[in-house]
Design a protein around this motif. Structure first.
Motif, PDB file in Angstrom:
ATOM      1  N   UNK A  91     -18.392  33.240  42.805  1.00 40.00           N
ATOM      2  CA  UNK A  91     -17.445  32.493  43.623  1.00 40.00           C
ATOM      3  C   UNK A  91     -17.005  31.217  42.904  1.00 40.00           C
ATOM      4  N   UNK A  92     -17.974  30.477  42.346  1.00 40.68           N
ATOM      5  CA  UNK A  92     -17.614  29.263  41.604  1.00 40.68           C
ATOM      6  C   UNK A  92     -16.740  29.604  40.405  1.00 40.68           C
ATOM      7  N   UNK A  93     -17.088  30.650  39.692  1.00 41.80           N
ATOM      8  CA  UNK A  93     -16.304  31.050  38.519  1.00 41.80           C
ATOM      9  C   UNK A  93     -14.895  31.474  38.922  1.00 41.80           C
ATOM     10  N   UNK A  94     -14.753  32.152  40.060  1.00 48.72           N
ATOM     11  CA  UNK A  94     -13.430  32.564  40.543  1.00 48.72           C
ATOM     12  C   UNK A  94     -12.570  31.343  40.845  1.00 48.72           C
ATOM     13  N   UNK A  95     -13.167  30.329  41.494  1.00 48.55           N
ATOM     14  CA  UNK A  95     -12.419  29.100  41.786  1.00 48.55           C
ATOM     15  C   UNK A  95     -11.996  28.399  40.495  1.00 48.55           C
ATOM     16  N   UNK A  96     -12.921  28.268  39.557  1.00 49.01           N
ATOM     17  CA  UNK A  96     -12.616  27.584  38.306  1.00 49.01           C
ATOM     18  C   UNK A  96     -11.494  28.307  37.567  1.00 49.01           C
ATOM     19  N   UNK A  97     -11.547  29.651  37.524  1.00 51.64           N
ATOM     20  CA  UNK A  97     -10.500  30.435  36.868  1.00 51.64           C
ATOM     21  C   UNK A  97      -9.153  30.257  37.574  1.00 51.64           C
ATOM     22  N   UNK A  98      -9.173  30.269  38.896  1.00 53.57           N
ATOM     23  CA  UNK A  98      -7.928  30.087  39.663  1.00 53.57           C
ATOM     24  C   UNK A  98      -7.339  28.702  39.402  1.00 53.57           C
ATOM     25  N   UNK A  99      -8.176  27.688  39.407  1.00 54.11           N
ATOM     26  CA  UNK A  99      -7.691  26.324  39.190  1.00 54.11           C
ATOM     27  C   UNK A  99      -7.111  26.155  37.787  1.00 54.11           C
ATOM     28  N   UNK A 100      -7.694  26.840  36.810  1.00 55.01           N
ATOM     29  CA  UNK A 100      -7.185  26.762  35.447  1.00 55.01           C
ATOM     30  C   UNK A 100      -5.779  27.359  35.345  1.00 55.01           C
ATOM     31  N   UNK A 101      -5.469  28.327  36.198  1.00 57.45           N
ATOM     32  CA  UNK A 101      -4.161  28.988  36.180  1.00 57.45           C
ATOM     33  C   UNK A 101      -3.117  28.298  37.047  1.00 57.45           C
ATOM     34  N   UNK A 102      -3.531  27.332  37.862  1.00 58.48           N
ATOM     35  CA  UNK A 102      -2.615  26.712  38.821  1.00 58.48           C
ATOM     36  C   UNK A 102      -1.467  25.956  38.188  1.00 58.48           C
ATOM     37  N   UNK A 103      -1.743  25.274  37.115  1.00 59.46           N
ATOM     38  CA  UNK A 103      -0.720  24.451  36.512  1.00 59.46           C
ATOM     39  C   UNK A 103      -0.532  23.125  37.234  1.00 59.46           C
ATOM     40  N   UNK A 104      -1.509  22.740  38.045  1.00 59.66           N
ATOM     41  CA  UNK A 104      -1.477  21.440  38.729  1.00 59.66           C
ATOM     42  C   UNK A 104      -2.917  20.994  38.932  1.00 59.66           C
ATOM     43  N   UNK A 105      -3.134  19.690  39.039  1.00 59.86           N
ATOM     44  CA  UNK A 105      -4.504  19.217  39.245  1.00 59.86           C
ATOM     45  C   UNK A 105      -5.039  19.601  40.618  1.00 59.86           C
ATOM     46  N   UNK A 106      -6.275  20.006  40.652  1.00 62.92           N
ATOM     47  CA  UNK A 106      -6.944  20.353  41.906  1.00 62.92           C
ATOM     48  C   UNK A 106      -8.449  20.237  41.656  1.00 62.92           C
ATOM     49  N   UNK A 107      -9.140  19.544  42.564  1.00 65.92           N
ATOM     50  CA  UNK A 107     -10.572  19.290  42.415  1.00 65.92           C
ATOM     51  C   UNK A 107     -11.361  20.215  43.330  1.00 65.92           C
ATOM     52  N   UNK A 108     -12.447  20.772  42.817  1.00 63.93           N
ATOM     53  CA  UNK A 108     -13.300  21.663  43.587  1.00 63.93           C
ATOM     54  C   UNK A 108     -14.562  20.935  44.026  1.00 63.93           C
ATOM     55  N   UNK A 109     -14.839  21.014  45.332  1.00 62.20           N
ATOM     56  CA  UNK A 109     -16.082  20.512  45.917  1.00 62.20           C
ATOM     57  C   UNK A 109     -16.857  21.725  46.410  1.00 62.20           C
TER      58      UNK A 109
END
Length: 163
Positions: A91-109
Motif C-alpha cells: 500500500x505504501x509503495x502504491x502511494x509512493x508510485x502514484x505520487x511520483x506520477x502525479x506531476x504535482x507536489x503531494x505529501x503522504x501521511x
C-alpha cells in the motif's frame, strides 16, 4: 469538540476555537483521507475542518486513487496503513508510485493502529516523513498538516497563526 472514535485522542482547543485565523486559504479539497473505518474517516475529516483543512474521504485504495485524479487540489494524503486486500508495504509503495506520477507536489501521511518497527522502517525507506500510530494524537496530526501547509504555501499561510 469531543471525538468518540477509539483511534483518536481527544484534541486540545483548535486554532479556530482560540480565535486565530488563517491569512491564506488552502485549495479545496486539500486533504484526502483513506481509512476503511468510516467513523474514523468522518471524525478525522471533522477535526480537520474545524482546524481549517478541507478534505475528501475514501474507504479503500481504488476510490482514493480516483479522488486524487479528480481533485487536482489535493496536496496531502492521510492513509491508513492496513487496508483490506493490501499488504502494508504494498500500500505504501502504491502511494509512493502514484505520487511520483502525479506531476504535482503531494505529501503522504501514514496512520496505523498496528505499527511495528518494520512498518516504520519501510515507510522511512520509501521516503514517507509522517508516520502516526493510532490512537491518533490529533494535536500532532494537525501540527503536521500546518507544517506541510507552511512548507507548501510559505509564510503567507503561517502569518498570524500559532499552528
Amino acid at each position: 469538540q469531543v471525538l468518540s472514535h477509539p483511534s483518536l485522542v481527544l484534541p486540545r482547543r483548535t486554532s479556530a476555537e482560540k480565535g486565530e485565523k488563517m491569512t491564506a486559504e488552502l485549495p479545496t479539497p486539500w486533504l484526502l483521507i483513506l481509512d476503511d473505518e468510516p467513523e474514523m474517516a468522518e471524525e478525522l475529516a471533522e477535526l480537520c475542518k474545524a482546524s481549517g483543512f478541507t478534505s475528501v474521504s475514501a474507504g479503500n485504495l481504488e476510490p482514493a486513487l480516483a479522488l486524487l485524479d479528480k481533485h487536482r487540489t489535493i496536496g496531502v494524503i492521510a492513509s491508513d496503513l492496513r487496508m483490506p486486500g493490501h499488504a502494508s508495504h504494498d500500500l505504501m509503495a502504491a502511494w509512493v508510485a502514484k505520487l511520483a506520477k502525479l506531476g504535482r507536489p503531494c505529501t503522504l501521511i501514514v496512520m496505523t493502529g498496528h505499527a511495528g518497527n518494520a512498518e516504520r522502517e519501510n515507510a522511512a525507506a520509501l521516503g514517507i516523513q509522517y508516520f502516526f500510530s493510532k490512537p491518533l494524537d490529533t494535536d500532532a496530526f494537525i501540527a503536521a498538516l500546518n507544517r506541510i501547509a507552511r512548507d507548501s504555501y510559505g509564510p503567507i499561510y503561517a502569518a498570524g497563526t500559532s499552528r
